[in-house]
Design a protein around this motif. Structure first.
Motif, PDB file in Angstrom:
ATOM      1  N   PHE A  87       0.855  -1.182   0.000  1.00  0.00           N
ATOM      2  CA  PHE A  87       0.000   0.000   0.000  1.00  0.00           C
ATOM      3  C   PHE A  87       0.894   1.236   0.000  1.00  0.00           C
ATOM      4  O   PHE A  87       2.130   1.130   0.031  1.00  0.00           O
ATOM      5  N   ALA A  88       0.275   2.400  -0.033  1.00  0.00           N
ATOM      6  CA  ALA A  88       1.020   3.663  -0.055  1.00  0.00           C
ATOM      7  C   ALA A  88       0.760   4.434   1.226  1.00  0.00           C
ATOM      8  O   ALA A  88      -0.323   4.345   1.813  1.00  0.00           O
ATOM      9  N   ALA A  89       1.754   5.171   1.664  1.00  0.00           N
ATOM     10  CA  ALA A  89       1.612   6.065   2.813  1.00  0.00           C
ATOM     11  C   ALA A  89       1.882   7.485   2.339  1.00  0.00           C
ATOM     12  O   ALA A  89       2.873   7.740   1.647  1.00  0.00           O
ATOM     13  N   HIS A  90       0.997   8.407   2.702  1.00  0.00           N
ATOM     14  CA  HIS A  90       1.148   9.810   2.328  1.00  0.00           C
ATOM     15  C   HIS A  90       1.347  10.622   3.603  1.00  0.00           C
ATOM     16  O   HIS A  90       0.545  10.529   4.534  1.00  0.00           O
ATOM     17  N   ASP A  91       2.422  11.387   3.630  1.00  0.00           N
ATOM     18  CA  ASP A  91       2.713  12.228   4.789  1.00  0.00           C
ATOM     19  C   ASP A  91       2.726  13.678   4.341  1.00  0.00           C
ATOM     20  O   ASP A  91       3.265  14.002   3.277  1.00  0.00           O
ATOM     21  N   SER A  92       2.143  14.558   5.154  1.00  0.00           N
ATOM     22  CA  SER A  92       2.111  15.979   4.817  1.00  0.00           C
ATOM     23  C   SER A  92       3.114  16.730   5.675  1.00  0.00           C
ATOM     24  O   SER A  92       3.311  16.417   6.848  1.00  0.00           O
ATOM     25  N   ALA A  93       3.769  17.711   5.069  1.00  0.00           N
ATOM     26  CA  ALA A  93       4.692  18.595   5.780  1.00  0.00           C
ATOM     27  C   ALA A  93       4.381  20.004   5.320  1.00  0.00           C
ATOM     28  O   ALA A  93       4.854  20.452   4.283  1.00  0.00           O
ATOM     29  N   GLY A  94       3.529  20.693   6.095  1.00  0.00           N
ATOM     30  CA  GLY A  94       3.043  21.986   5.640  1.00  0.00           C
ATOM     31  C   GLY A  94       2.123  21.798   4.447  1.00  0.00           C
ATOM     32  O   GLY A  94       1.153  21.053   4.501  1.00  0.00           O
ATOM     33  N   VAL A  95       2.443  22.464   3.334  1.00  0.00           N
ATOM     34  CA  VAL A  95       1.616  22.349   2.131  1.00  0.00           C
ATOM     35  C   VAL A  95       2.131  21.259   1.200  1.00  0.00           C
ATOM     36  O   VAL A  95       1.493  20.961   0.188  1.00  0.00           O
ATOM     37  N   GLU A  96       3.255  20.661   1.519  1.00  0.00           N
ATOM     38  CA  GLU A  96       3.827  19.629   0.666  1.00  0.00           C
ATOM     39  C   GLU A  96       3.431  18.240   1.158  1.00  0.00           C
ATOM     40  O   GLU A  96       3.168  18.040   2.338  1.00  0.00           O
ATOM     41  N   ARG A  97       3.399  17.290   0.199  1.00  0.00           N
ATOM     42  CA  ARG A  97       3.049  15.911   0.533  1.00  0.00           C
ATOM     43  C   ARG A  97       4.133  14.976   0.013  1.00  0.00           C
ATOM     44  O   ARG A  97       4.703  15.182  -1.055  1.00  0.00           O
ATOM     45  N   GLN A  98       4.394  13.940   0.802  1.00  0.00           N
ATOM     46  CA  GLN A  98       5.414  12.953   0.473  1.00  0.00           C
ATOM     47  C   GLN A  98       4.754  11.581   0.414  1.00  0.00           C
ATOM     48  O   GLN A  98       4.025  11.194   1.331  1.00  0.00           O
ATOM     49  N   GLN A  99       4.994  10.847  -0.677  1.00  0.00           N
ATOM     50  CA  GLN A  99       4.422   9.506  -0.816  1.00  0.00           C
ATOM     51  C   GLN A  99       5.509   8.451  -0.624  1.00  0.00           C
ATOM     52  O   GLN A  99       6.613   8.578  -1.157  1.00  0.00           O
ATOM     53  N   VAL A 100       5.185   7.434   0.154  1.00  0.00           N
ATOM     54  CA  VAL A 100       6.095   6.315   0.405  1.00  0.00           C
ATOM     55  C   VAL A 100       5.367   5.020   0.034  1.00  0.00           C
ATOM     56  O   VAL A 100       4.254   4.764   0.511  1.00  0.00           O
TER      57      VAL A 100
END
Length: 378
Positions: A87-100
């Motif tokens: 599956f995918a994990a999405h993490d937010s940092a302020g207005v940016e998003r990181q997908q793992v």
């Protein structure tokens, strides 16, 4: 679980095709509609089960200088007794998003992932919550689960190498209390007070402890301890946004150097913020945290807040960080209250111009201002 935009389009198209097939007797249209509905059913079956995992996220470090790397470490563990599909994990940092992308995990399996967080802008950034997402291969359905704690990443202002001022007003405790009653840490005994975490154990006063029933420590004051005040102009007219960021870097650099040298420091803004702390690593972090979130305010504020123009004379040194178009009249109240007054004006004009007992340094940016500052301070 819900359908994606693509899934909704397939659902509507399948219903329309199947209806046309029934009305017109077209077997081909009915087959296309049935294939679409079948794909949606398969997508639902693949995504209806949420990931049964535990997720822990850590930040390394949680405080970082602007432009320096900061990493998030994600640990995912399968808490179930069956294999967990990828599956995918999405993490937010302020207005940016990181997908793992999380790989397939066996029973009790664990995997660790690292990814970089944005540090290009000064500020306090909320990281999280983490969203776990499972989709089907065709992207028709999605199942999202918010999990994990929200962390805070402090992106401190960029710091430049600089010297620190050592001006101060020597006052012996026999002449009365110092101008700043919170100065602590050297040879002259001022008082006996309750113990707080972080106090030197060797300063415990055992007689007072026995008398009061609680730990008491000797409170020392250094009559020659240097003191430094930094005033940051938060008005938008003297310092437009880009120059204000340079001003924040100037204040951060000077306060960090002075605090790490063990000097008592104070940060004041024209908007009214007022923080004082003894020297040391914790004090420097306190100043950097405040400068991490400082913002510009209304131009109706005066450059000098009341705390700098009222009360007893302060002594020590003061550094005013402002724009190049300030006036000498703004500084007049400081000249009789501080033993050393330095103005760092940021803007297009360069040079050093001492006036009316104050040293004025004019520079285009933080690096130039601090280079000149290091060359002229005592």
């Amino acid at each position: 679980m819900r359908l994606t935009g693509r899934g909704i389009s397939v659902l509507v198209g399948s219903i329309v095709l199947y209806g046309l097939g029934e009305l017109g007797g077209y077997t081909f249209f009915r087959a296309l509609g049935g294939i679409g509905i079948g794909a949606l059913i398969a997508a639902t079956l693949l995504t209806v089960r949420q990931p049964h995992v535990s997720v822990k996220r850590g930040l390394t470090p949680d405080r970082v200088e602007r432009g320096r790397p900061a990493l998030a470490t994600l640990r995912v563990r399968n808490e179930g007794t069956r294999w967990q599909p990828a599956f995918a994990a999405h993490d937010s940092a302020g207005v940016e998003r990181q997908q793992v992308r999380i790989r397939r995990l066996g029973p009790a399996g664990e995997a660790t992932y690292r990814y970089e967080l944005p540090t290009t802008r000064r500020g306090r950034i909320q990281v999280g919550p983490l969203t776990l997402e499972r989709t089907d291969p065709l992207g028709l359905a999605v199942n999202r689960l918010a999990t994990g704690e929200v962390a805070t990443l402090w992106v401190h202002p960029k710091r430049h190498a600089t010297r620190t001022v050592v001006a101060g007003r020597p006052r012996h405790h026999h002449l009365g209390r110092t101008a700043d009653d919170s100065l602590r840490g050297s040879a002259d005994l001022r008082d006996v007070r309750p113990y707080v975490v972080g106090d030197e154990v060797r300063h415990l006063h055992w007689k007072a402890t026995a008398r009061t029933g609680q730990l008491m420590v000797r409170d020392f004051v250094d009559p020659d301890q240097p003191r430094l005040t930094v005033l940051l102009d938060t008005r938008t007219e003297p310092l437009p946004e880009a120059l204000f960021e340079e001003g924040v870097e100037v204040a951060a650099s000077i306060l960090f150097a002075a605090s790490m040298a063990g000097h008592r420091c104070r940060l004041i803004t024209s908007a009214g913020a007022d923080i004082a702390a003894p020297g040391g690593a914790l004090a420097s972090r306190q100043f950097l945290d405040e400068l991490c979130i400082v913002e510009q305010k209304d131009d109706r504020d005066a450059l000098l807040p009341r705390s700098l123009t009222t009360g007893a004379s302060s002594g020590g040194a003061i550094v005013v960080v402002t724009g190049v178009r300030g006036t000498a009249n703004d500084l007049a109240p400081l000249l009789v209250r501080y033993s050393s007054v330095t103005v760092l004006g940021l803007g297009p004009v360069h040079g050093v111009a001492p006036i009316l007992g104050a040293r004025v340094i004019l520079a285009a940016d933080a690096a130039e201002a601090l280079q000149q500052w290091s060359g002229v301070i005592e």
